[in-house]
Design a protein around this motif. Sequence first.
Motif, PDB file in Angstrom:
ATOM      1  N   PHE A  88       0.869  -1.395  -0.172  1.00 18.22           N
ATOM      2  CA  PHE A  88       0.284  -0.050  -0.108  1.00 18.22           C
ATOM      3  C   PHE A  88       0.931   1.115  -0.330  1.00 18.22           C
ATOM      4  O   PHE A  88       2.054   1.048   0.726  1.00 18.22           O
ATOM      5  N   PHE A  89       0.255   1.803  -0.800  1.00 15.78           N
ATOM      6  CA  PHE A  89       1.054   3.466  -0.367  1.00 15.78           C
ATOM      7  C   PHE A  89      -0.503   4.434  -0.413  1.00 15.78           C
ATOM      8  O   PHE A  89      -1.682   4.439  -1.082  1.00 15.78           O
ATOM      9  N   GLY A  90       0.058   5.896   0.145  1.00 12.17           N
ATOM     10  CA  GLY A  90      -0.291   6.490   0.535  1.00 12.17           C
ATOM     11  C   GLY A  90       0.350   7.591   0.629  1.00 12.17           C
ATOM     12  O   GLY A  90       0.819   8.697   0.739  1.00 12.17           O
ATOM     13  N   VAL A  91      -1.407   9.371   0.241  1.00 12.59           N
ATOM     14  CA  VAL A  91      -0.635  10.326   0.727  1.00 12.59           C
ATOM     15  C   VAL A  91      -1.659  11.209   2.079  1.00 12.59           C
ATOM     16  O   VAL A  91      -3.225  10.709   1.877  1.00 12.59           O
ATOM     17  N   ALA A  92      -1.301  11.851   2.837  1.00 13.60           N
ATOM     18  CA  ALA A  92      -1.823  12.248   3.947  1.00 13.60           C
ATOM     19  C   ALA A  92      -1.729  13.625   4.202  1.00 13.60           C
ATOM     20  O   ALA A  92      -0.494  14.112   3.900  1.00 13.60           O
ATOM     21  N   PHE A  93      -2.598  13.788   4.579  1.00 13.42           N
ATOM     22  CA  PHE A  93      -2.212  16.121   5.507  1.00 13.42           C
ATOM     23  C   PHE A  93      -2.577  16.102   6.414  1.00 13.42           C
ATOM     24  O   PHE A  93      -4.249  15.213   7.052  1.00 13.42           O
ATOM     25  N   GLN A  94      -1.708  16.058   7.851  1.00 15.82           N
ATOM     26  CA  GLN A  94      -2.053  17.139   9.232  1.00 15.82           C
ATOM     27  C   GLN A  94      -2.737  17.698   9.440  1.00 15.82           C
ATOM     28  O   GLN A  94      -1.545  18.818   8.713  1.00 15.82           O
ATOM     29  N   ILE A  95      -3.434  17.943  10.090  1.00 14.15           N
ATOM     30  CA  ILE A  95      -3.635  19.272  10.655  1.00 14.15           C
ATOM     31  C   ILE A  95      -3.591  19.432  12.677  1.00 14.15           C
ATOM     32  O   ILE A  95      -4.346  18.106  12.778  1.00 14.15           O
ATOM     33  N   GLY A  96      -2.955  20.062  12.597  1.00  9.17           N
ATOM     34  CA  GLY A  96      -2.698  19.388  14.362  1.00  9.17           C
ATOM     35  C   GLY A  96      -2.613  21.177  15.455  1.00  9.17           C
ATOM     36  O   GLY A  96      -2.042  22.084  14.218  1.00  9.17           O
ATOM     37  N   PHE A 114       3.264  18.313  23.152  1.00  5.79           N
ATOM     38  CA  PHE A 114       2.509  17.034  22.267  1.00  5.79           C
ATOM     39  C   PHE A 114       1.465  18.204  21.710  1.00  5.79           C
ATOM     40  O   PHE A 114       1.614  18.686  21.670  1.00  5.79           O
ATOM     41  N   ARG A 115       1.390  17.308  20.743  1.00  7.26           N
ATOM     42  CA  ARG A 115       0.841  17.688  19.439  1.00  7.26           C
ATOM     43  C   ARG A 115      -0.491  16.760  19.111  1.00  7.26           C
ATOM     44  O   ARG A 115      -0.157  15.401  18.270  1.00  7.26           O
ATOM     45  N   PRO A 116      -1.529  16.992  19.182  1.00 11.85           N
ATOM     46  CA  PRO A 116      -2.449  16.431  18.455  1.00 11.85           C
ATOM     47  C   PRO A 116      -2.863  16.304  17.168  1.00 11.85           C
ATOM     48  O   PRO A 116      -2.752  17.935  16.845  1.00 11.85           O
ATOM     49  N   TYR A 117      -3.249  15.143  16.154  1.00 11.82           N
ATOM     50  CA  TYR A 117      -3.491  16.033  14.648  1.00 11.82           C
ATOM     51  C   TYR A 117      -4.224  14.984  14.205  1.00 11.82           C
ATOM     52  O   TYR A 117      -4.831  13.675  14.807  1.00 11.82           O
ATOM     53  N   MET A 118      -5.393  15.222  12.952  1.00 11.66           N
ATOM     54  CA  MET A 118      -5.867  14.921  12.337  1.00 11.66           C
ATOM     55  C   MET A 118      -5.042  14.300  10.722  1.00 11.66           C
ATOM     56  O   MET A 118      -4.532  15.071  10.748  1.00 11.66           O
ATOM     57  N   LEU A 119      -5.174  13.288  10.825  1.00  8.57           N
ATOM     58  CA  LEU A 119      -5.396  12.635   9.080  1.00  8.57           C
ATOM     59  C   LEU A 119      -5.990  12.697   8.002  1.00  8.57           C
ATOM     60  O   LEU A 119      -7.389  12.557   8.693  1.00  8.57           O
ATOM     61  N   LEU A 120      -5.987  13.370   6.801  1.00 12.98           N
ATOM     62  CA  LEU A 120      -7.085  12.966   5.422  1.00 12.98           C
ATOM     63  C   LEU A 120      -6.092  12.567   4.301  1.00 12.98           C
ATOM     64  O   LEU A 120      -5.211  13.088   4.665  1.00 12.98           O
ATOM     65  N   GLY A 121      -6.360  12.257   4.372  1.00  8.50           N
ATOM     66  CA  GLY A 121      -5.581  11.064   2.438  1.00  8.50           C
ATOM     67  C   GLY A 121      -6.496  10.052   1.827  1.00  8.50           C
ATOM     68  O   GLY A 121      -7.598   9.539   1.743  1.00  8.50           O
TER      69      GLY A 121
END
Length: 169
Positions: free
Chosen positions: A41-49, A56-63
């Motif tokens: 598998f392979f992919g691209v994601a964008f982190q928003i945190g 500490f850095r909480p973040y959300m992933l979309l991809g």
Amino acid sequence: MGPEIYLGRGSTHNDLTVGISDLPSTEASRNVSASLRQSNFFGVAFQIGLRAKWDFRPYMLLGVERSQFEYVGSYVPRSQAFLFQLAGAGPDRDYPATPLNKTKWLSGFMWGLGLEREIHSIRIGADIRLIHYKEFKTQALANAFEPETFFTAIKPKNVRFGLRISYLF
């Protein structure tokens, strides 16, 4: 905010065994034995945190992700010898099992949540990702006395937990 590119190899493996009884006898049943495996598998994601207290850095992933799935198995039709024995005449042989082999690349939408901590020049983090893939469809013409087409439609979903250690230059 930041982009992420990733690749990997999965080890997901799901087995399915089904027997469909046409008459109250096991000789007149149809049987399916199959497995679905995820490999590359392979992919691209964008982190928003955001940076919280204690580094500490909480973040959300979309991809978006692409993954290779392999469908392997066999379909065994009804016993022709048994059916024609009931009718009193007919062939005395059975048809061989139909192999079910298909490999496909599927795309999927990925989202997830994570938590990361920075200690000097090292980042340590963990995240959970949920991937919903498009439908895996296949069909095979079965080896049988009557014309039979075996259809399969599977919509894979994957939950992945990851640990990460990064060094900042």
